[in-house]
Design a protein around this motif. Structure first.
Motif, PDB file in Angstrom:
ATOM      1  N   THR A  17       0.826  -1.213   0.000  1.00 24.05           N
ATOM      2  CA  THR A  17       0.000   0.000   0.000  1.00 24.05           C
ATOM      3  C   THR A  17       0.855   1.256   0.000  1.00 24.05           C
ATOM      4  OG1 THR A  17      -1.678  -1.218   1.220  1.00 24.05           O
ATOM      5  CG2 THR A  17      -1.897   1.169   1.199  1.00 24.05           C
ATOM      6  N   ASN A  18       1.853   1.314   0.875  1.00 26.18           N
ATOM      7  CA  ASN A  18       2.708   2.506   0.954  1.00 26.18           C
ATOM      8  C   ASN A  18       3.582   2.674  -0.286  1.00 26.18           C
ATOM      9  OD1 ASN A  18       1.846   3.657   3.371  1.00 26.18           O
ATOM     10  ND2 ASN A  18       3.125   2.271   4.576  1.00 26.18           N
ATOM     11  N   ILE A  19       4.034   1.565  -0.854  1.00 22.43           N
ATOM     12  CA  ILE A  19       4.853   1.635  -2.062  1.00 22.43           C
ATOM     13  C   ILE A  19       4.000   2.136  -3.230  1.00 22.43           C
ATOM     14  CG2 ILE A  19       6.139   0.276  -3.774  1.00 22.43           C
ATOM     15  CD1 ILE A  19       7.005  -1.521  -1.316  1.00 22.43           C
ATOM     16  N   GLN A  20       2.772   1.612  -3.341  1.00 24.35           N
ATOM     17  CA  GLN A  20       1.900   1.990  -4.452  1.00 24.35           C
ATOM     18  C   GLN A  20       1.556   3.478  -4.459  1.00 24.35           C
ATOM     19  OE1 GLN A  20      -1.105  -1.232  -4.155  1.00 24.35           O
ATOM     20  NE2 GLN A  20      -0.672  -1.552  -6.318  1.00 24.35           N
ATOM     21  N   LYS A  21       1.598   4.124  -3.297  1.00 25.75           N
ATOM     22  CA  LYS A  21       1.330   5.566  -3.225  1.00 25.75           C
ATOM     23  C   LYS A  21       2.333   6.364  -4.056  1.00 25.75           C
ATOM     24  CE  LYS A  21      -0.585   5.387   1.441  1.00 25.75           C
ATOM     25  NZ  LYS A  21      -0.289   5.639   2.858  1.00 25.75           N
ATOM     26  N   HIS A  22       3.506   5.775  -4.310  1.00 28.83           N
ATOM     27  CA  HIS A  22       4.575   6.469  -5.034  1.00 28.83           C
ATOM     28  C   HIS A  22       4.662   6.047  -6.495  1.00 28.83           C
ATOM     29  CE1 HIS A  22       5.965   8.119  -1.260  1.00 28.83           C
ATOM     30  NE2 HIS A  22       5.696   6.932  -0.757  1.00 28.83           N
ATOM     31  N   LEU A  23       3.745   5.174  -6.911  1.00 27.53           N
ATOM     32  CA  LEU A  23       3.748   4.684  -8.289  1.00 27.53           C
ATOM     33  C   LEU A  23       2.534   5.231  -9.027  1.00 27.53           C
ATOM     34  CD1 LEU A  23       4.400   0.887  -7.528  1.00 27.53           C
ATOM     35  CD2 LEU A  23       6.106   2.637  -8.049  1.00 27.53           C
ATOM     36  N   SER A  24       2.704   5.499 -10.308  1.00 24.20           N
ATOM     37  CA  SER A  24       1.541   5.833 -11.125  1.00 24.20           C
ATOM     38  C   SER A  24       1.251   4.613 -11.997  1.00 24.20           C
ATOM     39  CB  SER A  24       1.814   7.073 -11.969  1.00 24.20           C
ATOM     40  OG  SER A  24       2.852   6.809 -12.889  1.00 24.20           O
TER      41      SER A  24
END
Length: 154
Positions: A17-24
């Protein structure tokens, strides 16, 4: 690389979840390091480019299984960044992902040429030992910083 090039997510927060916040949606994900690569594949976030050396904290590890990956290899001694390593990284960016670059030697410092040559939409992920996961969004500033660090090594 004692100072992270990007955002340091503490180990306890380095979840999907936290990693996906930085991915588009169209992020070109690059992982440097076996543990980081394995973790991303387990999260279902298959990196476009994976740079591994088959070791974690100096212990031999079996790389995560990956279907349909193009595999490249290069020799890169510890504490060095060789010209062939830079050339193969550039080549990897021209290939259809996923691409796995297996380094005979050490891959840690290859974060620098990766940050310099990565595509515009790239996000680089690598481990900061005993601290967490570093997330680097490629920008002109990051490219310049990585180039400056690389120049210092020559």
């Amino acid at each position: 690389m004692k100072i992270p090039l990007g955002l340091l997510l503490p180990e306890s927060q380095a979840d999907k979840t936290n990693i996906q916040k930085h991915l588009s949606k169209n992020s070109y994900i690059i992982t440097v390091g076996d543990r980081t690569t394995k973790k991303m594949i387990e999260f279902g976030l298959v990196p476009s480019l994976q740079i591994i050396d088959g070791q974690e904290k100096r212990e031999k590890k079996e790389p995560p299984k990956l279907e349909n990956a193009i595999e490249l290899t290069v020799k890169n001694p510890a504490a060095e960044i060789t010209t062939p390593s830079i050339d193969v990284i550039k080549k990897a960016f021209t290939m259809q992902p996923p691409v796995r670059l297996f380094v005979d030697g050490e891959e840690d410092l290859l974060v620098l040429p990766v940050c310099i040559h990565a595509p515009e939409n790239a996000i680089v992920l690598y481990g900061q030992p005993n601290e967490g996961l570093v997330i680097v969004t490629i920008t002109p500033e990051i490219r310049n910083k990585a180039q400056s660090l690389l120049d210092l090594m020559e």
